[in-house]
Design a protein around this motif. Structure first.
Motif, PDB file in Angstrom:
ATOM      1  N   TRP A 201       1.067  -1.090  -0.075  1.00 42.92           N
ATOM      2  CA  TRP A 201      -0.284  -0.560   0.113  1.00 42.92           C
ATOM      3  C   TRP A 201       0.787   0.941   0.157  1.00 42.92           C
ATOM      4  CZ3 TRP A 201      -4.401  -0.512   3.872  1.00 42.92           C
ATOM      5  CH2 TRP A 201      -5.044  -1.199   3.411  1.00 42.92           C
ATOM      6  N   SER A 238      -0.219  -7.575  -4.561  1.00 37.53           N
ATOM      7  CA  SER A 238      -0.993  -6.520  -5.378  1.00 37.53           C
ATOM      8  C   SER A 238      -0.325  -4.933  -5.155  1.00 37.53           C
ATOM      9  CB  SER A 238      -2.724  -7.006  -4.762  1.00 37.53           C
ATOM     10  OG  SER A 238      -2.241  -6.691  -3.401  1.00 37.53           O
ATOM     11  N   TYR A 239      -1.091  -4.413  -5.815  1.00 40.24           N
ATOM     12  CA  TYR A 239      -0.167  -2.595  -5.247  1.00 40.24           C
ATOM     13  C   TYR A 239      -1.209  -1.943  -5.296  1.00 40.24           C
ATOM     14  CZ  TYR A 239       1.462   1.966  -5.668  1.00 40.24           C
ATOM     15  OH  TYR A 239       1.725   2.888  -5.401  1.00 40.24           O
ATOM     16  N   PHE A 240      -1.162  -0.878  -4.330  1.00 39.57           N
ATOM     17  CA  PHE A 240      -2.643  -0.432  -3.779  1.00 39.57           C
ATOM     18  C   PHE A 240      -2.343   0.685  -3.617  1.00 39.57           C
ATOM     19  CE2 PHE A 240      -5.991   0.955  -0.170  1.00 39.57           C
ATOM     20  CZ  PHE A 240      -6.874   1.164  -1.413  1.00 39.57           C
ATOM     21  N   TYR A 241      -2.783   1.894  -4.385  1.00 45.10           N
ATOM     22  CA  TYR A 241      -2.662   3.313  -3.879  1.00 45.10           C
ATOM     23  C   TYR A 241      -3.513   3.664  -3.266  1.00 45.10           C
ATOM     24  CZ  TYR A 241      -1.850   8.620  -3.735  1.00 45.10           C
ATOM     25  OH  TYR A 241      -1.746   9.608  -3.495  1.00 45.10           O
ATOM     26  N   THR A 242      -3.793   5.012  -2.430  1.00 38.64           N
ATOM     27  CA  THR A 242      -5.127   5.706  -1.874  1.00 38.64           C
ATOM     28  C   THR A 242      -4.461   6.950  -1.234  1.00 38.64           C
ATOM     29  OG1 THR A 242      -6.851   4.913  -1.133  1.00 38.64           O
ATOM     30  CG2 THR A 242      -5.070   4.604   0.659  1.00 38.64           C
TER      31      THR A 242
END
Ligand code: NAP
Ligand code: MG
Length: 395
Positions: A201, A238-242
């Protein structure tokens, strides 16, 4: 062992524990090859601090280092140790040479429950170790006037942007970062995540800081797509941007089990939140992963000064050596992995298991006693604790 690791000794109570744990937990079991650097404040003073940079160069050369906690000199320490100068923080010196990202991960023990009841798996923080407010230029504005950012290129051409039109006194701050440093940060995060099999993340505030945080987001995405996507897909990562505020809400409500990549300031604040919600700073591992491909393992806490003064008066303190032990096992495992030494790798795992099993069986130092359920029957001092681990390991 085939190749040496770099051993960096430090100060005060952690130096006392360092010698003890080496004698009882490492040397009886491992044919240790190390190149030793003494980063005690006395020796930094004697060498005009040359030893700090030399230790970092050695890590660059050998690829793996293990570091004890060290005093960061300030005015009080200058008087206490009769120092010739106020030397910079050794961690700062080492990070400036190796670059990269500091990863901090709680050490999971079943009898110590995190303060946040939904957390089932450790949350790892990856903190960018360069720039932003930690390298800021600040100015007090005495009264009415205009503040501008001015960039002057080597050819003399300039770019300007107004920061604010002051009608009275105030303050201003200029921060920066380099694309190359952000890229190194992103690479270290994906390398670490692949190593530990964790989803990544990353959070920033690009809705407000469109250009600055926007650049962080864009570089992270570019590094992921161009260098890591295929490897991550293969490993099921997985890669997650927030946005950072959304990330905080999700982390607190979630189960944990991710690598949370944080900008420098966010990482400073969030690693203390994760550490205290997970137990104690003495139950955290900490590793600097350099984009040069080298690794430095350390404890996340300081030199435990107050305990040291009590030890000097003859007290057997109950200082928790777990983070120092895990710094050694981290470095030995990495050495084992690079040099393909399954025996060394198995030893490091066994030592970690012995520590966790001992705590779960009620063998622990005072800092953990209040957190453990059930509460232990007695509190061990550091010497008794290390002897108990050595006995388990020997068996
Ligand atoms: P500290 O060494 O982290 O200790 C602060 C307090 O936290 C201790 O007094 C103790 O609380 C508790 N604590 C920390 N580690 C513990 C452990 N292993 N076992 C049990 N309790 C532990 O911070 P500090 O006393 O503020 O700093 C001392 C020196 O460390 C400073 O000179 C600073 O520059 C240096 N430092 C070095 C590093 C590093 O090299 N990585 C990092 C931070 C600070 P109680 O007294 O309540 O038992
Ligand atoms: Mg902090």
């Amino acid at each position: 062992m085939k190749n040496p690791l770099v051993e960096i000794d430090g100060d005060e109570m952690t130096r006392v524990l360092w010698a003890l744990l080496k004698e009882k937990l490492i040397l009886p079991f491992v044919d240790l090859k190390s190149e030793y650097y003494d980063l005690s404040l006395e020796n930094r003073d004697a060498t005009g601090d040359a030893v700090s940079a030399a230790s970092a160069e050695a890590i660059r050369k050998y690829g793996v280092g293990v570091k004890c906690a060290t005093i960061t000199a300030n005015a009080e320490r200058k008087t206490e140790y009769h120092l010739k100068a106020l030397y910079p923080s050794p961690n700062g010196t080492i990070r400036a040479i190796l670059g990269g990202t500091v990863f901090r991960k709680p050490i999971a023990v079943s009898t110590i429950r995190p303060g946040i009841s939904t957390w089932k798996k450790p949350i790892v923080i990856g903190r960018h170790a360069y720039g932003d407010v930690y390298k800021a230029a600040e100015m007090e504005i005495p009264g009415a006037g205009k503040v501008e950012l001015v960039y002057t290129a080597h050819d003399g051409s300039t770019q300007r942007r107004q920061v604010a039109e002051f009608s009275g006194p105030g303050i201003v701050q200029g921060i920066h970062n380099y694309d190359e440093s952000i890229r190194g940060f992103a690479r270290s995060c994906f390398l670490f995540a692949l190593d530990e099999k964790l989803p990544v993340w990353f959070a920033a505030k690009d809705t407000v800081s469109k250009l600055y945080d926007g650049r962080f987001k864009a570089i992270f995405n570019e590094v992921y797509e161009n260098e890591f996507r295929a490897k991550c897909d293969k490993a099921g990562i997985s890669y997650f941007y927030t946005l950072i505020d959304d990330a905080v809400a999700r982390v607190v409500k979630g189960e944990g089990g991710m690598l949370w990549a944080c900008k420098n300031y966010d990482g400073d604040v969030m690693s203390d939140m994760i550490a205290s919600a997970s137990g104690s700073l003495a139950m955290m591992t900490s590793v600097l992963v350099s984009p040069l491909g080298c690794f430095e393992y350390e404890a996340a806490h300081g030199t435990v000064q107050k305990h040291y003064y009590r030890w000097q008066k003859g007290e057997k303190t109950s200082t928790n050596p777990v983070a120092l032990i895990f710094a050694w096992t981290g470095a030995l495992s990495k050495r084992a992995e690079i040099d393909a030494l399954p025996g060394l790798s198995a030893f490091a795992k066994r030592l970690e298991n012995a520590v966790v099993a001992a705590i779960e069986a009620g063998v622990m130092t005072g800092d953990l006693a209040g957190l453990s359920r059930p509460a232990p029957a007695k509190i061990y001092n550091s010497w008794e604790f290390i002897d108990a681990i050595a006995a388990r390991l020997g068996a």
